[in-house]
Design a protein around this motif. Structure first.
Motif, PDB file in Angstrom:
ATOM      1  N   CYS A 191       0.826  -1.210   0.000  1.00  0.00           N
ATOM      2  CA  CYS A 191       0.000   0.000   0.000  1.00  0.00           C
ATOM      3  C   CYS A 191       0.859   1.258   0.000  1.00  0.00           C
ATOM      4  O   CYS A 191       0.559   2.232  -0.709  1.00  0.00           O
ATOM      5  CB  CYS A 191      -0.942   0.001   1.209  1.00  0.00           C
ATOM      6  N   ASN A 192       1.945   1.251   0.764  1.00  0.00           N
ATOM      7  CA  ASN A 192       2.832   2.417   0.814  1.00  0.00           C
ATOM      8  C   ASN A 192       3.555   2.632  -0.512  1.00  0.00           C
ATOM      9  O   ASN A 192       3.672   3.764  -0.996  1.00  0.00           O
ATOM     10  CB  ASN A 192       3.854   2.260   1.940  1.00  0.00           C
ATOM     11  N   LEU A 193       4.045   1.545  -1.110  1.00  0.00           N
ATOM     12  CA  LEU A 193       4.799   1.669  -2.351  1.00  0.00           C
ATOM     13  C   LEU A 193       3.912   2.068  -3.526  1.00  0.00           C
ATOM     14  O   LEU A 193       4.387   2.692  -4.489  1.00  0.00           O
ATOM     15  CB  LEU A 193       5.520   0.355  -2.674  1.00  0.00           C
ATOM     16  N   THR A 194       2.635   1.695  -3.466  1.00  0.00           N
ATOM     17  CA  THR A 194       1.731   1.989  -4.583  1.00  0.00           C
ATOM     18  C   THR A 194       0.823   3.186  -4.316  1.00  0.00           C
ATOM     19  O   THR A 194       0.093   3.620  -5.213  1.00  0.00           O
ATOM     20  CB  THR A 194       0.849   0.766  -4.898  1.00  0.00           C
ATOM     21  N   GLY A 195       0.836   3.713  -3.084  1.00  0.00           N
ATOM     22  CA  GLY A 195      -0.012   4.849  -2.747  1.00  0.00           C
ATOM     23  C   GLY A 195      -1.490   4.511  -2.685  1.00  0.00           C
ATOM     24  O   GLY A 195      -2.345   5.351  -2.997  1.00  0.00           O
ATOM     25  N   VAL A 196      -1.809   3.287  -2.281  1.00  0.00           N
ATOM     26  CA  VAL A 196      -3.202   2.821  -2.223  1.00  0.00           C
ATOM     27  C   VAL A 196      -3.723   2.909  -0.789  1.00  0.00           C
ATOM     28  O   VAL A 196      -3.009   2.567   0.163  1.00  0.00           O
ATOM     29  CB  VAL A 196      -3.296   1.359  -2.736  1.00  0.00           C
TER      30      VAL A 196
END
Length: 427
Positions: A383-388
């Motif tokens: 979630c952090n790496l993809t901004g979700v």
């Protein structure tokens, strides 16, 4: 009372986001200082003793292998092969995500590393081709789950060390559930792609010539798994030696491909040293806490409690499934393996459950917990790496939970899935 205080302290530290290793260390030190009949010097002895074991050398070797793979060109060649094998299917890039997770997940051995790599390599491309970012993040976290259960998963090594189970058998035992999970995740992707109209990346299946060329280019990468499993199966080397051999092998391949430089080797060594330092600190802290539980007789009390609930292996496995997924939502999987395995093993042996089968099931459960709210580590990373956002992630992960749940049920209640290949390994 000393154990209870130490345990409550550990939970409180988890709740305020203190790193796992420091939380377990603090709880362990607290016990030794509270207990009147214990010398505080013993805490250091027990923690160092937890890391003073030859089989654990496999961990830094395989972690180094995972780092090296990113600098050898092997990952890119496996990506091309994955596309050739699955690009013609509905949701072609999503299918490639799963296949790549299976091909690279085994040699890397760590779900977090796989998730980070796929987030960088495939998620941006999926978004460019019309896939929703939350779907790409959810799928990546699910396919990264293949890393811990396919050989040489780090969790398999740690469980084998703690439970005194053959690591070679665990490596082979993870193949059946890993392959089944890959197939069911691809079925789940097909279901979503059919509903949303996600297209293949190529108009038709790659021809034999193209698949052959992609396989030939990726041949030396594919041979990594053959080298690991074949060497262990025929007694050529131990799992620890397999880690060292494959590191050298991967470096040779990288230099042969002319895609690896000495600067890359230096970077890979630094990355693996940092990652290994974190895991070994967790191992040492958890080993100290696990010794406390054994010393205080908590393992025997747990066995008595579980046997009191039911003497049925089926009921026991159902209870453990629910408990481990819950634990995996809050606690790092490697730490959970070290703390909980000594508690469960007496009951496992008393009920006649094969420790290899139980180990694969345990690691799979904890891995599912790692992609589940509220504190799943792999979930947070993707979630952090993809901004979700978390609510978007949860809507998209549901079909993959079904695939993982079916795999878990078959793994739990059909032991031959784990044991047929495991029994090929000599004692």
């Amino acid at each position: 009372m000393s154990v209870l205080i130490a345990f409550l302290l550990m939970l409180a530290l988890f709740a305020i986001n203190v790193p796992v290793a420091f939380a377990v260390c603090a709880a362990t030190f607290a016990y030794f200082f509270i207990a009147q009949d214990m010398s505080a010097v013993m805490v250091v002895q027990r923690m160092i003793g937890g890391a003073d074991n030859l089989p654990l050398l496999a961990i830094p070797f395989f972690m180094m292998l995972g780092s090296i793979l990113n600098y050898t060109g092997i990952t890119n060649r496996l990506l091309i092969l994955s596309d050739a094998l699955s690009g013609h299917m509905r949701g072609g890039l999503a299918q490639t995500n799963v296949v790549l997770g299976a091909l690279i997940g085994g040699p890397s051995g760590a779900g977090l590393a796989d998730a980070a790599m796929i987030c960088k390599v495939l998620v941006p491309e999926m978004c460019k081709n019309g896939y929703s970012r939350p779907f790409a993040a959810a799928l990546t976290s699910a396919s990264a789950l293949l890393g811990p259960i396919l050989p040489p998963g780090i969790g398999l090594i740690i469980y084998g060390f703690v439970s005194d189970t053959s690591i070679g058998k665990l490596f082979m035992g993870g193949m059946g559930p890993g392959i089944l999970c890959t197939i069911l995740l691809m079925v789940a992707v097909d279901y979503v792609a059919r509903k949303r109209g996600y297209k293949p990346t190529r108009p038709k299946m790659a021809g034999l010539k193209e698949i052959g060329k992609a396989s030939l280019d990726a041949f030396w990468g594919l041979m990594l798994m053959v080298l690991i499993l074949g060497g262990i199966r025929y007694g050529i080397f131990t799992p620890t030696e397999a880690g060292a051999v494959t590191c050298i092998y991967a470096l040779i391949v990288g230099f042969a491909y002319k895609e690896t430089s000495w600067a890359d080797v230096k970077t890979a060594l630094a990355e693996s040293a940092r990652a290994n330092g974190s895991i070994m600190l967790i191992l040492m802290a958890s080993a100290g806490f696990a010794w406390i539980l054994t010393w205080e007789g908590v393992a025997a009390q747990t066995t008595e409690l579980l046997m009191g609930l039911s003497d049925s292996p089926t009921v026991f496995l159902l209870i453990i499934n629910a408990l481990l997924i819950l634990v995996g939502m809050f606690l790092d999987g490697n730490a959970a393996i070290i703390v909980l395995t000594p508690l469960f093993m007496p009951t496992v042996h008393a009920l006649g459950i094969d420790p290899v089968h139980f180990g694969i099931m345990m690691i799979f459960n904890l891995s599912i917990g790692a992609i589940t709210p509220p504190f799943g580590t792999t979930m947070f990373l993707t979630c952090n790496l993809t901004g979700v956002k978390l609510d978007e992630y949860m809507k998209e992960i549901l079909p993959f939970y079904v695939a993982l749940g079916v795999t878990l049920a078959v793994t739990t209640f059909y032991p031959p899935l784990s044991l047929v290949l495991a029994n090929w390994v000599p004692m």
